[in-house]
Structure formats: structure tokens, C-alpha cells
Design an enzyme around this catalytic site. Structure first.
Site, PDB file in Angstrom:
ATOM      1  N   ALA A 119       0.805  -1.224   0.000  1.00 36.89           N
ATOM      2  CA  ALA A 119       0.000   0.000   0.000  1.00 36.89           C
ATOM      3  C   ALA A 119       0.839   1.275   0.000  1.00 36.89           C
ATOM      4  O   ALA A 119       0.290   2.375  -0.004  1.00 36.89           O
ATOM      5  CB  ALA A 119      -0.926  -0.018   1.207  1.00 36.89           C
ATOM      6  N   ASN A 121       1.085  -4.276   7.845  1.00 35.21           N
ATOM      7  CA  ASN A 121       1.832  -4.591   6.614  1.00 35.21           C
ATOM      8  C   ASN A 121       2.706  -3.422   6.176  1.00 35.21           C
ATOM      9  O   ASN A 121       3.875  -3.598   5.836  1.00 35.21           O
ATOM     10  CB  ASN A 121       0.863  -4.987   5.493  1.00 35.21           C
ATOM     11  N   HIS A 136      -0.735   7.683   3.439  1.00 40.46           N
ATOM     12  CA  HIS A 136       0.527   7.320   4.094  1.00 40.46           C
ATOM     13  C   HIS A 136       1.580   8.325   3.653  1.00 40.46           C
ATOM     14  O   HIS A 136       1.776   8.521   2.447  1.00 40.46           O
ATOM     15  CB  HIS A 136       0.981   5.915   3.702  1.00 40.46           C
TER      16      HIS A 136
HETATM   17  N1  LIG Z   1       1.525  -5.630   1.886  1.00 42.19           N
HETATM   18  C1  LIG Z   1       0.520  -4.754   1.978  1.00 42.19           C
HETATM   19  O1  LIG Z   1       0.693  -3.532   1.955  1.00 42.19           O
HETATM   20  C2  LIG Z   1      -0.869  -5.280   2.122  1.00 42.19           C
HETATM   21  C3  LIG Z   1      -1.959  -4.452   1.845  1.00 42.19           C
HETATM   22  C4  LIG Z   1      -3.238  -4.978   1.949  1.00 42.19           C
HETATM   23  C5  LIG Z   1      -3.426  -6.268   2.382  1.00 42.19           C
HETATM   24  N2  LIG Z   1      -2.345  -7.047   2.702  1.00 42.19           N
HETATM   25  C6  LIG Z   1      -2.518  -8.415   3.219  1.00 42.19           C
HETATM   26  O2  LIG Z   1      -2.726  -9.320   2.148  1.00 42.19           O
HETATM   27  C7  LIG Z   1      -3.552 -10.397   2.601  1.00 42.19           C
HETATM   28  C8  LIG Z   1      -4.740 -10.567   1.651  1.00 42.19           C
HETATM   29  O3  LIG Z   1      -5.510  -9.382   1.648  1.00 42.19           O
HETATM   30  P1  LIG Z   1      -6.957  -9.337   0.948  1.00 42.19           P
HETATM   31  O4  LIG Z   1      -7.446  -7.941   1.027  1.00 42.19           O
HETATM   32  O5  LIG Z   1      -6.903 -10.014  -0.368  1.00 42.19           O
HETATM   33  O6  LIG Z   1      -7.802 -10.231   1.978  1.00 42.19           O
HETATM   34  P2  LIG Z   1      -9.221 -10.928   1.745  1.00 42.19           P
HETATM   35  O7  LIG Z   1      -9.782 -11.150   3.112  1.00 42.19           O
HETATM   36  O8  LIG Z   1     -10.030 -10.187   0.745  1.00 42.19           O
HETATM   37  O9  LIG Z   1      -8.831 -12.354   1.109  1.00 42.19           O
HETATM   38  C9  LIG Z   1      -8.086 -13.326   1.805  1.00 42.19           C
HETATM   39  C10 LIG Z   1      -8.467 -14.698   1.246  1.00 42.19           C
HETATM   40  O10 LIG Z   1      -7.585 -15.673   1.816  1.00 42.19           O
HETATM   41  C11 LIG Z   1      -8.348 -16.786   2.266  1.00 42.19           C
HETATM   42  N3  LIG Z   1      -7.619 -17.399   3.379  1.00 42.19           N
HETATM   43  C12 LIG Z   1      -7.419 -16.889   4.618  1.00 42.19           C
HETATM   44  N4  LIG Z   1      -6.676 -17.743   5.358  1.00 42.19           N
HETATM   45  C13 LIG Z   1      -6.405 -18.806   4.572  1.00 42.19           C
HETATM   46  C14 LIG Z   1      -5.671 -20.002   4.766  1.00 42.19           C
HETATM   47  N5  LIG Z   1      -5.092 -20.289   5.926  1.00 42.19           N
HETATM   48  N6  LIG Z   1      -5.580 -20.873   3.729  1.00 42.19           N
HETATM   49  C15 LIG Z   1      -6.178 -20.608   2.537  1.00 42.19           C
HETATM   50  N7  LIG Z   1      -6.883 -19.478   2.299  1.00 42.19           N
HETATM   51  C16 LIG Z   1      -7.000 -18.588   3.301  1.00 42.19           C
HETATM   52  C17 LIG Z   1      -9.700 -16.215   2.661  1.00 42.19           C
HETATM   53  O11 LIG Z   1     -10.714 -17.202   2.604  1.00 42.19           O
HETATM   54  C18 LIG Z   1      -9.899 -15.125   1.606  1.00 42.19           C
HETATM   55  O12 LIG Z   1     -10.544 -15.606   0.451  1.00 42.19           O
HETATM   56  C19 LIG Z   1      -3.964 -10.043   4.042  1.00 42.19           C
HETATM   57  O13 LIG Z   1      -3.135 -10.700   4.976  1.00 42.19           O
HETATM   58  C20 LIG Z   1      -3.741  -8.551   4.104  1.00 42.19           C
HETATM   59  O14 LIG Z   1      -3.448  -8.088   5.425  1.00 42.19           O
HETATM   60  C21 LIG Z   1      -1.092  -6.580   2.549  1.00 42.19           C
END
Ligand SMILES: NC(=O)c1ccc[n+]([C@@H]2O[C@H](COP(=O)([O-])OP(=O)(O)OC[C@H]3O[C@@H](n4cnc5c(N)ncnc54)[C@H](O)[C@@H]3O)[C@@H](O)[C@H]2O)c1
Length: 258
Positions: free
Chosen positions: A124, A180, A210
Site C-alpha cells: 500500500a 503490513n 501514508h
Molecule cells: N503488503 C501490503 O501492503 C498489504 C496491503 C493490503 C493487504 N495485505 C494483506 O494481504 C492479505 C490478503 O488481503 P486481501 O485484502 O486479499 O484479503 P481478503 O480477506 O479479501 O482475502 C483473503 C483470502 O484468503 C483466504 N484465506 C485466509 N486464510 C487462509 C488459509 N489459511 N488458507 C487458505 N486461504 C486462506 C480467505 O478465505 C480469503 O478468500 C492479508 O493478509 C492482508 O493483510 C497486505
């Protein structure tokens, strides 16, 4: 490149769409989600359908070269050691898992031993390239200021209010929704203990902001981003999903910029 995707939510969907639309030269072999229906929905985007994995073992025993995690911190903690053990490269979106410095060191050692790479997209935020360059010499200060609408913190406020000022460790404990971004910045810069964080709630802002301020022997820079939220998940910035595609593009392209 043969890839697998763990997590078919907001970020996973954007990645799958990019591969299906041939924005990136990669072949999606496997989809895995604890909610199988979500994986099935994404597989429909493809003419040549990726397989739905029943468990991580299906992916580990396949010819997949890169496993993309876009699921959760818990999933990253559980799967990353197995992915590296199986000599597969990894892209980790749930960068917050590396707030645990012990886990970070163990994955670094495992990656070296197995001769595989772990890619952490800028997510992000931005300016990670400049921060990495600057960190080759002395850094005096890295400060992250996050400004969000009070509703993001479950608050109703009429005036702007500073909610937190401290280091990244305390910020993550008190505001885990910022984890994150804080960890990515800390890893590229001066570590989690020295990275300063300020969190502000402002009823006048709509998008998640940010601001990054860096000072060092190189000089100084300021970076600011105003993120639209992902249409699929209001907790995720759209830029984070786009950074996953950009990272995948960098991995498969012979030319790497930045
Ligand atoms: N690096 C960054 O700046 C940044 C920014 C936003 C989100 N993220 C992270 O990325 C990840 C995904 O974000 P998102 O918005 O797509 O989330 P989301 O909730 O929309 O999707 C996550 C998906 O993963 C699945 N899931 C969860 N745990 C699981 C497991 N143990 N095994 C298999 N599937 C599993 C869920 O069912 C869901 O479909 C999160 O951890 C979020 O915090 C990182």
C-alpha cells in the site's frame, strides 16, 4: 513461469485477473483458499482452468516455481516454511508476519539454504526503492504518518486527532490494521524498533493516506500516497493489489526497473 495462488480474496482476484488477461507472462497452475468456492470463482476467469488445490501439499509436490500468498498472516506463518522447504520461490503479501524478527531470520536462512527467493511487494506504500538505496549508507530517520478517516478506527470524531506516536513495534500492537505497511517500511529501512510511526484520524479525509519521511547521509525525501480502497475489500488499498501484479511482472521480465 508456473505459479500458484493462496488466497482468492481482494488481492488474489486482482492477481488472477491480470494473469487470465495475459497482463503478466505467468501460468496459474493452482488456486488454494480455505473457502473453496472463492477458488472456484477465480478459476472461471481462465480458458485453461487452474486446478483447485485440496491442501498446500498439492502445490508443494507440483512443478510450480512461485507460490503467491495473499491470504492472511496466519497462513503466511503456516505455509512459508513449507514452500521454501519444497524449494519454491514465494511472494508474500501478508508482510506483517515478519514483525516477528525471529521468524524473519529463520525464513532468510531457509531461503539461502534452499536457494529460493522471497518477494515482498511494496504493497500500500511506495518509495521502497529509494529507501533501499538510502539504507546502503546511514539513515537518520524513517517516519511513517498514516492518516485515515476516524471510521477506519471505529471512531466518530469531528476534529482531527493524533491517535498514536511511537515506534513501529508499539504501533503494530495498538493498530494491527497498519501492520503490513509498517513492517515493509521497517524491513527496507532501519528496522522495526527505530522506525517511527504517527497515526492520525481526520474526518476530512476519505482515502487512506501514508506519508513517509526519510533522512540520511544521502539527503532526504518525502513520499505521500492517497489510496483508494479495493472495490472488493474496504480494508485493503487497491495499490497493494496492483503492487502484487507489478512484482510478478518484475519476476518474469528480463528487465527489472528499480
Ligand atoms: N503488503 C501490503 O501492503 C498489504 C496491503 C493490503 C493487504 N495485505 C494483506 O494481504 C492479505 C490478503 O488481503 P486481501 O485484502 O486479499 O484479503 P481478503 O480477506 O479479501 O482475502 C483473503 C483470502 O484468503 C483466504 N484465506 C485466509 N486464510 C487462509 C488459509 N489459511 N488458507 C487458505 N486461504 C486462506 C480467505 O478465505 C480469503 O478468500 C492479508 O493478509 C492482508 O493483510 C497486505
Amino acid at each position: 513461469m508456473k505459479v500458484a495462488l493462496i488466497g482468492c480474496g481482494a488481492i488474489g482476484e486482482v492477481i488472477a485477473e491480470a494473469i487470465a488477461n495475459k497482463k503478466v507472462k505467468a501460468k496459474l497452475e493452482y488456486l488454494l483458499d480455505s473457502n473453496r468456492e472463492k477458488a472456484e470463482k477465480l478459476s472461471k476467469l481462465f480458458e485453461e482452468k487452474p486446478k483447485i488445490a485440496n491442501s498446500i501439499e498439492d502445490i508443494l509436490s507440483s512443478e510450480v516455481e512461485l507460490v503467491i500468498e495473499a491470504a492472511s498472516i496466519k497462513a503466511a506463518r503456516q505455509f512459508l516454511p513449507k514452500i521454501l522447504e519444497a524449494k519454491k520461490n514465494a511472494m508474500v503479501m501478508s508482510v506483517g508476519v515478519f514483525a516477528d524478527e525471529d521468524f524473519y531470520e529463520r525464513m532468510l536462512t531457509l531461503g539461502e539454504e534452499k536457494n529460493v527467493k522471497i518477494f515482498l511487494p511494496s504493497g500500500a506504500i511506495g518509495a521502497i526503492d529509494a529507501l533501499s538505496s538510502a539504507s546502503m549508507e546511514e539513515l537518520y530517520e524513517v517516519t511513517l504518518t498514516t492518516i485515515k478517516n476516524p471510521k477506519s478506527f471505529g471512531l466518530e470524531l469531528k476534529e482531527r486527532k493524533t491517535l498514536f506516536r511511537g515506534n513501529a513495534i508499539e504501533a503494530i500492537e495498538k493498530f494491527p490494521q497498519n501492520i503490513n505497511v509498517a513492517v515493509t517500511l521497517a524491513l527496507a529501512g532501519i528496522g522495526i524498533k527505530k522506525t517511527k510511526v504517527e497515526i492520525i484520524a481526520d474526518p476530512k479525509v476519505r482515502r487512506n493516506m501514508h506519508r513517509i519521511k526519510v533522512r540520511g547521509s544521502f539527503g532526504e525525501f518525502n513520499f505521500e500516497v492517497k489510496n483508494e480502497v479495493s472495490p472488493k475489500n474496504p480494508k485493503t488499498s487497491y495499490l497493494a493489489a496492483l503492487s502484487a501484479i507489478a512484482t510478478l511482472k518484475r519476476i518474469v521480465s528480463p528487465i527489472k526497473i528499480g
